[in-house]
Design a protein around this motif. Structure first.
Motif, PDB file in Angstrom:
ATOM      1  N   PRO A   1       1.022  12.096  17.493  1.00  0.00           N
ATOM      2  CA  PRO A   1       1.696  13.378  17.714  1.00  0.00           C
ATOM      3  C   PRO A   1       1.947  13.651  19.196  1.00  0.00           C
ATOM      4  CG  PRO A   1      -0.054  13.634  16.092  1.00  0.00           C
ATOM      5  CD  PRO A   1      -0.202  12.251  16.668  1.00  0.00           C
ATOM      6  N   GLU A   2       1.032  13.203  20.048  1.00  0.00           N
ATOM      7  CA  GLU A   2       1.198  13.419  21.486  1.00  0.00           C
ATOM      8  C   GLU A   2       2.394  12.635  22.021  1.00  0.00           C
ATOM      9  OE1 GLU A   2      -2.734  14.460  20.151  1.00  0.00           O
ATOM     10  OE2 GLU A   2      -1.653  12.534  20.011  1.00  0.00           O
TER      11      GLU A   2
ATOM     12  N   ARG B   1      10.272  17.306   4.873  1.00  0.00           N
ATOM     13  CA  ARG B   1      10.679  17.391   6.282  1.00  0.00           C
ATOM     14  C   ARG B   1      10.427  16.050   6.949  1.00  0.00           C
ATOM     15  NH1 ARG B   1      12.063  22.420   7.830  1.00  0.00           N
ATOM     16  NH2 ARG B   1      11.473  24.115   6.428  1.00  0.00           N
ATOM     17  N   TYR B   2      11.397  15.659   7.759  1.00  0.00           N
ATOM     18  CA  TYR B   2      11.368  14.340   8.360  1.00  0.00           C
ATOM     19  C   TYR B   2      11.766  14.413   9.831  1.00  0.00           C
ATOM     20  CZ  TYR B   2      11.488  13.074   3.438  1.00  0.00           C
ATOM     21  OH  TYR B   2      11.217  12.995   2.097  1.00  0.00           O
ATOM     22  N   VAL B   3      11.222  13.488  10.593  1.00  0.00           N
ATOM     23  CA  VAL B   3      11.621  13.319  11.985  1.00  0.00           C
ATOM     24  C   VAL B   3      12.494  12.076  12.074  1.00  0.00           C
ATOM     25  CG1 VAL B   3      10.851  12.869  14.345  1.00  0.00           C
ATOM     26  CG2 VAL B   3       9.500  14.373  12.855  1.00  0.00           C
TER      27      VAL B   3
ATOM     28  N   ALA C   1       7.373  14.021   8.529  1.00  0.00           N
ATOM     29  CA  ALA C   1       6.982  14.941   9.600  1.00  0.00           C
ATOM     30  C   ALA C   1       5.484  15.205   9.625  1.00  0.00           C
ATOM     31  CB  ALA C   1       7.740  16.253   9.459  1.00  0.00           C
ATOM     32  N   ASP C   2       4.833  15.172   8.452  1.00  0.00           N
ATOM     33  CA  ASP C   2       3.407  15.526   8.417  1.00  0.00           C
ATOM     34  C   ASP C   2       2.495  14.378   8.813  1.00  0.00           C
ATOM     35  OD1 ASP C   2       4.117  14.096   6.155  1.00  0.00           O
ATOM     36  OD2 ASP C   2       2.954  15.338   4.757  1.00  0.00           O
TER      37      ASP C   2
ATOM     38  N   SER D   1       0.834  -1.191   0.000  1.00  0.00           N
ATOM     39  CA  SER D   1       0.000   0.000   0.000  1.00  0.00           C
ATOM     40  C   SER D   1       0.867   1.239   0.000  1.00  0.00           C
ATOM     41  CB  SER D   1      -0.908   0.022   1.238  1.00  0.00           C
ATOM     42  OG  SER D   1      -0.148  -0.037   2.411  1.00  0.00           O
ATOM     43  N   PRO D   2       0.383   2.357  -0.578  1.00  0.00           N
ATOM     44  CA  PRO D   2       1.191   3.574  -0.634  1.00  0.00           C
ATOM     45  C   PRO D   2       1.477   4.123   0.738  1.00  0.00           C
ATOM     46  CG  PRO D   2      -1.084   3.996  -1.322  1.00  0.00           C
ATOM     47  CD  PRO D   2      -0.940   2.520  -1.212  1.00  0.00           C
ATOM     48  N   ALA D   3       2.596   4.880   0.835  1.00  0.00           N
ATOM     49  CA  ALA D   3       3.015   5.403   2.132  1.00  0.00           C
ATOM     50  C   ALA D   3       1.955   6.275   2.756  1.00  0.00           C
ATOM     51  CB  ALA D   3       4.308   6.188   1.960  1.00  0.00           C
TER      52      ALA D   3
END
Length: 210
Positions: A15-16, A83-85, A149-150, A4-6
């Motif tokens: 996010p928390e 942007r990446y974490v 990141a998103d 499946s696509p990313a």
């Protein structure tokens, strides 16, 4: 493996939960504060772990001052668009983490804001750690998980050590080396390598999404 696509992939964490992770400065401060109390990270405390944690703080401090990025690293960083974490699973008593975390953070800091690092302690997040077992069985650290990141979905992951160091460790264990013996040999390898293998493997990682 799913095809499946990313964009449809589940987030690795909320996010928390990410917001609860340490910055590099906060991670280093935590280690320093615990050492001042005669402790290290994690639920298990011993004189041996405290000894390793003290050595590791010295290793990290030295690397913070001496890491010089290879030209190929800066070349790949310049190609980054998104942007990446870079999420790192680690502990203060881990010798490999001490050798690798400062390099990971140095690369992220040189990315012009495209990469940011966050740190979670292995033993506080066993469910996350168990998604990234080495050989399907070992909770070896550090583990670097690259997230968008998103969406906080996984791009790729790496760790717990460069391939050559991993091969050396497995060879020494097969020969029946004690923990002290293989730790000494592996750290000698890191000292001789001067972060080159780590940086080159992280360049390979960058090329997967740059």
């Amino acid at each position: 493996m799913s095809s499946s696509p990313a964009s449809a992939a589940p987030a690795v964490l909320t996010p928390e939960r990410l917001a609860s992770a340490y910055s590099y400065a906060a991670y280093r401060q935590l280690i320093d504060e615990l050492l001042a109390q005669g402790r290290t990270t994690g639920p298990h405390q011993s004189e041996a772990l405290l000894h390793y944690a003290k050595l590791n703080e010295q290793r990290m401090s030295r690397l913070d001052k001496t890491v010089q990025l290879l030209p190929e690293v800066t070349t790949e960083l310049a190609r980054l668009q998104g942007r990446y974490v870079w999420l790192v699973i680690t502990e203060g008593w881990c010798g490999d983490a001490a050798q690798l975390v400062p390099v990971i953070d140095a690369i992220a800091r040189a990315s012009g804001g495209h990469l940011s690092t966050r740190y979670l302690l292995r033993d506080e997040h066993p469910d996350l750690m168990d998604r990234y077992l080495t050989g399907g069985v070992s909770r070896s650290i550090p583990k670097l998980v690259v997230l968008r990141a998103d969406t906080l979905t996984e791009v790729t992951h790496w760790g717990p050590r460069p391939a050559e160091a991993q091969a050396l460790l497995l060879e020494l264990k097969a020969q029946g080396a004690t923990h002290e013996e293989y730790a000494e040999r592996v750290h000698a390898w890191y000292a001789k390598d001067k972060t080159r293998s780590t940086q080159q493997e992280l360049v390979g990682l960058l090329r997967q999404f740059a």
